[in-house]
Enzyme design. Structure first.
Site, PDB file in Angstrom:
ATOM      1  N   GLU A 428      37.410  46.486  33.924  1.00 21.85           N
ATOM      2  CA  GLU A 428      38.848  46.297  33.731  1.00 21.85           C
ATOM      3  C   GLU A 428      39.108  45.471  32.474  1.00 21.85           C
ATOM      4  O   GLU A 428      38.640  44.342  32.359  1.00 21.85           O
ATOM      5  CB  GLU A 428      39.440  45.587  34.959  1.00 21.85           C
ATOM      6  CG  GLU A 428      40.923  45.294  34.824  1.00 21.85           C
ATOM      7  CD  GLU A 428      41.444  44.418  35.973  1.00 21.85           C
ATOM      8  OE1 GLU A 428      40.701  44.210  36.952  1.00 21.85           O
ATOM      9  OE2 GLU A 428      42.582  43.927  35.858  1.00 21.85           O
ATOM     10  N   ASP A 501      38.800  42.516  38.062  1.00 17.12           N
ATOM     11  CA  ASP A 501      39.062  41.106  38.336  1.00 17.12           C
ATOM     12  C   ASP A 501      39.280  40.899  39.826  1.00 17.12           C
ATOM     13  O   ASP A 501      39.710  41.807  40.538  1.00 17.12           O
ATOM     14  CB  ASP A 501      40.331  40.652  37.589  1.00 17.12           C
ATOM     15  CG  ASP A 501      40.087  40.599  36.082  1.00 17.12           C
ATOM     16  OD1 ASP A 501      38.904  40.466  35.690  1.00 17.12           O
ATOM     17  OD2 ASP A 501      41.069  40.717  35.320  1.00 17.12           O
ATOM     18  N   ASP A 503      41.558  39.712  41.517  1.00 14.74           N
ATOM     19  CA  ASP A 503      42.952  39.412  41.863  1.00 14.74           C
ATOM     20  C   ASP A 503      43.631  40.685  42.358  1.00 14.74           C
ATOM     21  O   ASP A 503      42.987  41.737  42.469  1.00 14.74           O
ATOM     22  CB  ASP A 503      43.684  38.812  40.648  1.00 14.74           C
ATOM     23  CG  ASP A 503      43.622  39.753  39.446  1.00 14.74           C
ATOM     24  OD1 ASP A 503      43.269  40.948  39.626  1.00 14.74           O
ATOM     25  OD2 ASP A 503      43.913  39.302  38.317  1.00 14.74           O
TER      26      ASP A 503
END
Ligand code: 0RA
Length: 637
Positions: A428, A501, A503
């Protein structure tokens, strides 16, 4: 037979026929059903030769109750005069001597068939009885043999004041030779006799079976091989594209060529070639000469009459689709080769057939211009389909090449060629991608950074999915194709690792990628090649970086803090991009330390259900699902 008939001549004859009985396979190929039928065809072919010479227009074949078979023709009758040297009747020479110098004395027939040309004496040698009746000179003659060619009664007159001429041969195959079967098959005889009636225009052939309920069929072809082509087209369930068949015949240097052609709307080619009535299944010089001329004539005619656009040109294959053709030759001394000895090898025949075909079709086209147009258009259709397929293939290759080129700007490929070891990391963002490129082991790890948002492939139409740049990069890099054409074998990597990530955006991207793999590359998941790379959430340092530990979740962090004590200053990774290349290698890429999760689908139905919740447009069920299944830290909220 009386004792005085045993002269030197007759002993020689018996020795010859005895050789046939000892090794029948050498003369008729096999002693199975095929060999059995060869006997009948041998006698039938002799009658056909008489028809071919123009002296016979009727042949009757009868399977008798006792299993014998009778072949009657209305030809000139086999000669009965006494041979000047051998001192026996000519008919006896034919039925008693092996290889009696061609058929009934050399030059009698221009060309002759016969499956092996072994002659009537072989049939005699392999029969329990054989009788020849000859109508000639107003008389009816008879000669009889038993037990493999032993004379039972010499040629004698059994009738006088006879009208007409002809020959009748009846024989019963010897069960001592044909141990497997002595039963003639009606259908085997039928198909060959029908073929022969087509190949010999004007000839009528009767087939009668007296075993059981009497069965009779008559085969007459008034149209010769044109009727044959018509018959073939009706059999194959296609429609002709022109009404009148192309037909020509010609003769050159003792080779006679006859040909009928009709194009149809089917895709197959049905070309039947014969030499002296023998099917040449393996083709040969006559077929190649014919094809060469056909292609040339079609091209010449098409060009001359402006039926082609300027760069159009027919090749041999363009003429095959929808071609029904019978090509029949008469050749004086045919040579056969090939696996089944059904390939004509006479070199001189190629050029002769080529020039006769050239002349024949040119002339036919001149006189039948609308047929010519229809035929050329039919072959042009095949040609255009071929050219379009070629163009499509080129375009596809061009597009693929462009894709690979575009990808090479993004993908950091690995140097090793071992597809069972190589790994592809889908990372990413550009900054994490950059760190990963530097931190990886470039021998077997490839990095593809994903920049934009990955499309939601759950609901999107396939063309939109395949139009998405990130998706295209992934497909090209993986190399296995996509959807129905997916082929695991073609893939470039043993593992495809999703690295996002930790998140909610990362979770979202991961979810979109998994959805894509599930929808379009399912075998990749099912074969266990899809992984989720795990990177740490925390770094715990002590003594100014002398001691570094990583924690992948909160319980691990607590454990590290317990061990290192309160003085450890803690840092939380907000994203992969915060890690330097060494750290990324250490924690996420290095096979020795990393924690990768293999993606599995235990229950595809359950996977479908979860995906439908996650990707649905309804917000409520999705939020519920996410709240239940994903653990967030405070920072995420
Ligand atoms: C050679 C010469 C002549 C007739 C035949 C062969 C002949 C052979 C067979 C075999 C089966 N049926 C046949 N019919 C005729 C006659 C020559 C003449 O009459 O001048």
């Amino acid at each position: 037979m009386t004792a005085k008939q045993y002269n030197a001549e007759s002993i020689q004859v018996l020795e010859g026929l005895e050789a046939v009985r000892k090794r029948p396979g050498m003369y008729i190929g096999s002693t199975g059903s095929r060999g059995l039928h060869h006997l009948a065809f041998e006698i039938i072919d002799n009658a056909i030769d008489e028809a071919g010479a123009g002296f016979c227009d009727q042949i009757a074949v009868t399977i008798n109750i006792d299993g014998s078979i009778t072949i009657v023709d209305n030809g000139r009758g086999i000669p009965v005069d006494i041979h000047s040297v051998k001192k026996i009747a000519a008919v006896r020479l034919a039925f008693e001597t092996l290889h009696a110098g061609g058929k009934f004395g050399g030059e009698t027939y221009k060309t002759s068939g016969g499956l092996h040309g072994v002659g009537a004496s072989v049939v005699n040698a392999l029969s329990v009885y054989l009788t020849v009746d000859i109508k000639r000179n107003g008389k009816l003659y008879r000669v009889e043999y038993v037990n493999g060619g032993q004379l039972k009664s010499d040629l004698h007159v059994i009738g006088k004041k006879m009208t007409g001429t002809g020959t009748s041969v009846v024989f019963k195959p010897d069960p001592l030779i044909f141990k497997e079967t002595t039963v003639f098959k009606y259908d085997s005889l039928r198909s060959r006799l029908m073929e022969l009636s087509f190949l010999n225009n004007g000839l009528t052939i009767l087939l009668t079976d007296l075993r059981g309920e009497t069965k009779t069929e008559t085969f007459t072809s008034k149209n010769g091989i044109i009727g044959f082509v018509d018959h073939l087209i009706k059999l194959s369930n296609v429609s002709p594209v022109h009404k009148k068949p192309i037909y020509f015949q010609g003769e050159k240097e003792d080779v006679v060529v006859e040909c009928a052609i009709q194009y149809n709307d089917g895709d197959d080619e049905s070309l039947h070639s014969y030499v002296n009535n023998i099917p040449t299944d393996e083709g040969g010089t006559h077929e190649s000469g014919f094809r060469t001329a056909l292609t040339k004539v079609f091209n010449n005619y098409g060009r001359k009459n402006n039926l082609f656009k300027k760069d159009e040109n027919l090749i041999g294959d363009d003429l095959k689709d929808g071609l029904t053709c019978v090509l029949s030759l008469k050749v004086k001394d045919p040579q056969f080769e090939g696996q089944t000895k059904t390939k004509l090898s006479n070199m001189e025949v190629e050029g002769i057939v080529q020039s006769l075909t050239n002349e024949g079709i040119s002339q036919f086209f001149e006189q039948n211009t609308s047929v010519a147009k229809d035929v050329i258009h039919r072959t042009l259709t095949t040609c255009l389909i071929r050219l379009a397929a070629k163009k499509a293939k080129e375009l596809k290759k061009k597009a693929r090449d462009a894709e690979v080129k575009a990808l090479s700007g993004k993908l950091a490929a690995c140097s090793g060629k071992d597809k069972t070891r190589n790994e592809l990391f889908l990372v990413e963002g550009d900054s994490a991608g950059g760190s990963a490129k530097m931190g990886r082991d470039r021998r077997f790890q490839a990095i593809l950074p994903l920049r934009g948002k990955v499309i939601n492939t759950y609901r999107a139409k396939i063309d939109k999915v395949l139009g998405n740049e990130e998706i295209r990069s992934i497909i090209t890099a993986v190399g296995s194709g996509v959807g129905k054409e997916f082929d695991l074998e073609k893939g470039n990597y043993a593992r495809v690792c999703i690295m996002t990530d930790a998140d909610i955006d990362g979770a979202h991207i991961r979810c979109l990628l998994l959805t894509f793999f599930y929808r379009y590359m399912k075998p990749l998941i099912l074969s266990g090649r899809v992984y989720i790379a795990q990177s740490p959430l925390y770094k715990v340092e002590k003594e100014r970086g002398k001691i570094i530990r990583y924690a992948f979740n909160d319980p691990e962090l607590k454990k590290e803090l317990k061990e290192l004590g309160k003085t450890a200053k803690i840092s939380r990774y907000k994203g992969l991009g915060e890690m330097n290349p060494e750290q990324l290698w250490e924690t996420t890429l290095n096979p020795a330390n990393r924690r990768m999760i293999q993606v599995t689908i235990d229950d595809t139905l359950e996977a479908e259900r979860k995906l439908s919740i996650l990707m649905s447009e309804q917000v409520e069920p999705r939020r519920d699902f996410l709240m239940e299944n994903i653990v967030f830290t405070d920072d995420d909220m």
